[in-house]
Design a protein around this motif. Structure first.
Motif, short mmCIF file in Angstrom:
data_model
loop_
_atom_site.label_atom_id
_atom_site.label_comp_id
_atom_site.label_asym_id
_atom_site.label_seq_id
_atom_site.Cartn_x
_atom_site.Cartn_y
_atom_site.Cartn_z
N LYS A 25 1.16 -0.95 0.02
CA LYS A 25 -0.31 0.20 -0.09
C LYS A 25 0.81 0.94 -0.15
CE LYS A 25 -3.59 -1.88 2.34
NZ LYS A 25 -4.87 -2.46 3.23
N PRO A 29 -0.34 4.34 -3.38
CA PRO A 29 -1.29 4.94 -2.80
C PRO A 29 -2.71 4.58 -3.46
CG PRO A 29 1.26 6.07 -3.81
CD PRO A 29 0.83 5.63 -4.22
N SER A 33 -4.37 3.61 3.26
CA SER A 33 -3.19 4.20 3.92
C SER A 33 -2.94 3.13 4.04
CB SER A 33 -3.91 4.58 4.52
OG SER A 33 -3.36 5.61 5.79
N TRP A 35 -0.67 2.52 7.22
CA TRP A 35 -0.45 2.68 8.42
C TRP A 35 -1.33 1.72 9.29
CZ3 TRP A 35 3.63 4.90 8.48
CH2 TRP A 35 3.87 5.69 7.71
#
Length: 65
Positions: A25, A29, A33, A35
């Motif tokens: 990821k 992009p 996301s 994270w």
């Protein structure tokens, strides 16, 4: 109860999968996301060491009995 010694390694498999997912990821992009994948990776690694520590503690307690 012997299988509990091997289940801690499942956390490492989850960590490897979510690390791969996060890097994928991060490179693209459009996928979203990364994270959350990195946070799940960190939690899985923490859980591996947490389970490992308490597994050793319970083994030591059983040996002293």
């Amino acid at each position: 109860m012997n299988y509990l010694k091997f289940t801690q390694y499942v956390y490492l498999l989850f960590a490897a999968f979510f690390l791969y997912d996060g890097v994928t990821k991060l490179m693209n992009p459009a996928l979203g996301s990364p994270w959350l994948s990195f946070i799940i990776t960190a939690v899985a690694i923490f859980m591996f060491f947490f389970r490992r520590k308490f597994s050793k503690k319970f083994d030591d307690r059983n040996k002293n009995s």
